[in-house]
Design an enzyme around this catalytic site. Structure first.
Site, PDB file in Angstrom:
ATOM      1  N   ASP A 145       0.828  -1.244   0.113  1.00  0.00           N
ATOM      2  CA  ASP A 145      -0.130   0.007  -0.039  1.00  0.00           C
ATOM      3  C   ASP A 145       0.845   1.360   0.060  1.00  0.00           C
ATOM      4  O   ASP A 145       1.727   1.527   1.010  1.00  0.00           O
ATOM      5  CB  ASP A 145      -0.824   0.005   1.185  1.00  0.00           C
ATOM      6  CG  ASP A 145      -1.786   1.231   1.176  1.00  0.00           C
ATOM      7  OD1 ASP A 145      -2.417   1.267   0.383  1.00  0.00           O
ATOM      8  OD2 ASP A 145      -1.498   2.153   2.419  1.00  0.00           O
ATOM      9  N   VAL A 177       3.422   3.085  -1.303  1.00  0.00           N
ATOM     10  CA  VAL A 177       4.849   2.954  -0.975  1.00  0.00           C
ATOM     11  C   VAL A 177       5.451   4.371  -1.020  1.00  0.00           C
ATOM     12  O   VAL A 177       6.415   4.491  -0.688  1.00  0.00           O
ATOM     13  CB  VAL A 177       5.566   1.987  -2.061  1.00  0.00           C
ATOM     14  CG1 VAL A 177       5.059   0.579  -1.775  1.00  0.00           C
ATOM     15  CG2 VAL A 177       5.417   2.355  -3.496  1.00  0.00           C
ATOM     16  N   GLU A 203       1.551  -0.179  -4.929  1.00  0.00           N
ATOM     17  CA  GLU A 203       0.538   1.204  -5.116  1.00  0.00           C
ATOM     18  C   GLU A 203       1.682   2.411  -4.966  1.00  0.00           C
ATOM     19  O   GLU A 203       2.064   2.515  -3.779  1.00  0.00           O
ATOM     20  CB  GLU A 203      -0.384   1.066  -4.103  1.00  0.00           C
ATOM     21  CG  GLU A 203      -1.270   2.323  -4.555  1.00  0.00           C
ATOM     22  CD  GLU A 203      -2.206   2.703  -3.389  1.00  0.00           C
ATOM     23  OE1 GLU A 203      -3.324   3.576  -3.729  1.00  0.00           O
ATOM     24  OE2 GLU A 203      -1.879   2.567  -2.192  1.00  0.00           O
ATOM     25  N   HIS A 229      -7.666   6.422 -14.555  1.00  0.00           N
ATOM     26  CA  HIS A 229      -8.012   8.003 -14.737  1.00  0.00           C
ATOM     27  C   HIS A 229      -8.734   8.189 -15.889  1.00  0.00           C
ATOM     28  O   HIS A 229      -9.587   8.910 -16.226  1.00  0.00           O
ATOM     29  CB  HIS A 229      -6.967   8.865 -13.889  1.00  0.00           C
ATOM     30  CG  HIS A 229      -6.863   8.768 -12.663  1.00  0.00           C
ATOM     31  ND1 HIS A 229      -7.649   8.069 -11.674  1.00  0.00           N
ATOM     32  CD2 HIS A 229      -5.740   9.206 -12.033  1.00  0.00           C
ATOM     33  CE1 HIS A 229      -6.952   8.010 -10.413  1.00  0.00           C
ATOM     34  NE2 HIS A 229      -5.887   8.836 -10.744  1.00  0.00           N
ATOM     35  N   HIS A 243     -10.729  -0.513  -4.836  1.00  0.00           N
ATOM     36  CA  HIS A 243     -11.533   0.132  -3.543  1.00  0.00           C
ATOM     37  C   HIS A 243     -11.374   1.398  -3.431  1.00  0.00           C
ATOM     38  O   HIS A 243     -12.143   2.154  -2.825  1.00  0.00           O
ATOM     39  CB  HIS A 243     -10.925  -1.016  -2.514  1.00  0.00           C
ATOM     40  CG  HIS A 243      -9.443  -0.542  -2.109  1.00  0.00           C
ATOM     41  ND1 HIS A 243      -8.351  -1.004  -2.909  1.00  0.00           N
ATOM     42  CD2 HIS A 243      -9.117   0.403  -1.211  1.00  0.00           C
ATOM     43  CE1 HIS A 243      -7.337  -0.329  -2.312  1.00  0.00           C
ATOM     44  NE2 HIS A 243      -7.613   0.571  -1.175  1.00  0.00           N
TER      45      HIS A 243
END
Length: 584
Positions: free
Chosen positions: A248, A250, A285, A314, A382
């Site tokens: 998560d 980083v 990530e 995006h 998520h």
């Protein structure tokens, strides 16, 4: 049956340490490295905790494997080697060519447990995915949470079934040919139940990130802190037979050493991979858009296996929805050309100006040396759902036709595709931000902070869900009855067909980004992606579109709607549809 057990804990900060085992308290001895040890008679499932200095309230073990009473309670001994594994024939699988399915255990099924999730693995096999990626399962305070408020990194939350259920889940996945990737958080600790600072300097001095204090990776006494992080990564891969980790955020790991903790972790995971005889994957990530993250160490990179690609999300989201607020602004302005740039180069912000950041951002990917599979591409995850004000999925915005178009672009991309649970059938259940902090003040602060954050962007406070309201969690649970109703059944069939197509046609898993070409027309809202001899043709318009291709069409391999009309090298697509064509 009790036996002599050595209890050991690294705690350089206290002057005195004792261990309480099944109610009896024992003194501990300290060595020169700050480790405290005591040899104590203990049963295999003894409850224990550590008494720090003169405090008579025991604290859980920083490396606790099980917390039956929650993160404030006693730890319980757990022997990971006691599980009789049934996956001896499992040789793992590389990430290249695979498809990832992101899952939150607590909301995947009504029961919200790992054992209940086992009962739904057949759905994933029939869908055609290769990896299950679990959102964080480590110990947090409360009964339900996204998982990013964890404070005991080595434990599995009891509400999910604890570590025993976790091992059963991994075993079941492997028996059905599914790899397991575990999401882990090493950039911060949650706000409740974090007793680590009483044991050792876990926090970096004077450094914080969006979620809390930064972890001490390069300050005084950081050698053992880094060991605490890396040992945790190895635990999941070795003791729990996990096939990979998603790391998560980083970019929030502050490390001033010459060898970054991620590089050190990658080195040790590579060694473990050789020892266990199966591929082990590390996925970052990262908000840095720095290809060195996934560049091999022999080429001067950090050497992680892959990283998430928010730029792909995006650009695709902006094209499909027309949204252009916040970080979508650059992507909306670029239109289909921005999506084409990402499909051929992985990053949109590759040193280009980022209006959201008000600076230039990123670095170009050397597409001649880095394969596309090193970047995970997705339409939903998520964060991109849950961090919206009302936690609305893209299915709340798009037509069934455009949902199928989005699925086509994800599952035929040169990247490693990832789906978020329920996306495959266009689930109507939201996935909202939820917490269950038992402390009234913390719960109130979380709720007020969430509402205030979105009020600044013009949202009515009454429509922003209270994360502490149990209904916010309940609303986010998947409704499996939707699978047999339209338009969900049709969208599920689209996903299954596309995943089968990926397995049948090597061109669709070719990771060579230099071989990908894209043509498009912003005015007429169509796009064509060249994948070897295949053409992925997309019509985003509300009217049929006639599109000229570079080569004659040989066959229609897949269509999200009624079959397109083909005349030589010209194809006419129905409104809001996509097709995969073979060419001569």
């Amino acid at each position: 049956m009790s036996a002599p057990v050595e209890f050991a804990v690294w705690a350089p900060l206290p002057e005195r340490m004792r261990v309480q085992v099944d109610g009896a308290v024992h003194d501990m001895r300290r060595d020169d490295g700050g480790w405290w040890r005591a040899q104590v008679e203990a049963s295999p499932e003894a409850d224990y905790g550590y008494l720090i200095d003169d405090n008579d309230t025991p604290r859980p073990d920083p490396r606790s494997r099980r917390q039956p009473g929650g993160v404030h309670g006693l730890s319980r001994r757990f022997d990971p080697s006691a599980h009789e594994w049934g996956d001896d024939a499992w040789t793992g699988r590389p990430l290249a060519g695979g498809v990832v399915y992101e899952m939150h255990v607590g909301t995947f099924t009504p029961e919200g447990t790992l054992d209940a999730a086992i009962g739904r693995l057949g759905h994933l096999v029939r869908l055609g995915v290769d990896f299950v990626e679990l959102l964080p399962v480590n110990g947090f305070n409360g009964t339900h949470n996204w998982g990013y408020d964890g404070v005991l990194w080595y434990a599995v939350q009891e509400e999910y079934g604890g570590p025993g259920a976790y091992q059963r889940f991994v075993d079941a996945c492997h028996s059905q040919g599914l790899g397991v990737i575990q999401d882990v958080v090493y950039n911060h600790l949650g706000p409740s139940g974090n007793y680590l600072p009483e044991f050792f300097p876990i926090n970096a001095s004077g450094s914080a990130n969006t979620w809390g204090n930064s972890i001490n990776l390069s300050g005084p006494d950081s050698d053992e802190v880094r060991r605490y992080v890396i040992d945790n990564a190895l635990m999941w891969l070795r003791d729990m037979h996990v096939d990979g980790l998603r790391l998560d955020a980083v970019h929030a790991l502050v490390d001033e050493r010459a060898t970054h903790v991620l590089e050190e972790m990658a080195q040790e995971v590579d060694k473990l991979s050789v020892a266990v005889g199966r591929p082990l994957t590390l996925i970052a990530e990262s908000d840095l858009n720095d290809p060195r993250m996934v560049t091999p160490r022999v080429a001067g990179g950090i050497g992680l296996t892959a990283q998430w690609s928010d730029d792909f999300h995006h650009s695709l989201h902006a094209v499909l929805t027309g949204e252009g607020q916040g970080y979508y602004s650059d992507f909306a302005e670029a239109g289909l050309g921005g999506l084409a740039k990402v499909l051929t180069g992985a990053f949109f912000h590759d040193g280009a100006w980022s209006s959201f950041r008000r600076r230039h951002h990123g670095r170009p990917v050397d597409t001649a040396t880095l394969p596309g599979w090193k970047f995970l591409g997705y339409l939903q995850d998520h964060d991109q759902i849950g961090n919206r004000a009302v936690g609305d999925r893209i299915s709340a915005t798009l037509s069934p036709g455009l949902l199928a178009v989005g699925a086509t672009l994800v599952l035929t991309s040169p990247f490693t595709p990832m789906l978020f649970m329920g996306e495959e059938w266009g689930a109507t259940t939201p996935w909202q931000f939820f917490t269950s902090h038992p402390e009234p003040e913390l719960g109130r602060a979380t709720a007020e902070g969430r509402i205030g954050e979105f009020a600044e962007h013009g949202w009515d406070a009454d429509v922003v869900p209270d994360p502490q309201d149990p209904e916010t969690f309940t609303r986010s649970t998947l409704d499996w009855s939707e699978l047999t109703r339209e338009p969900h059944e049709r969208l599920l069939a689209v996903h299954r067909s596309l995943l089968a197509l990926r397995r049948a046609h090597p061109d669709l898993v070719d990771p060579d980004l230099t071989a990908v070409q894209v043509t498009w027309d912003d005015a007429d809202r169509w796009l064509v992606v060249h994948r070897g001899s295949l053409r992925v043709v997309v019509n985003l318009a509300r009217e049929p579109r006639e599109i000229d291709l570079d080569r004659p069409v040989a066959d229609v391999l897949f269509s999200t709607d009624e079959l397109p009309t083909v005349d030589g090298d010209t194809v006419t697509l129905p409104a809001e549809s996509a097709a995969v064509l073979s060419t001569r």
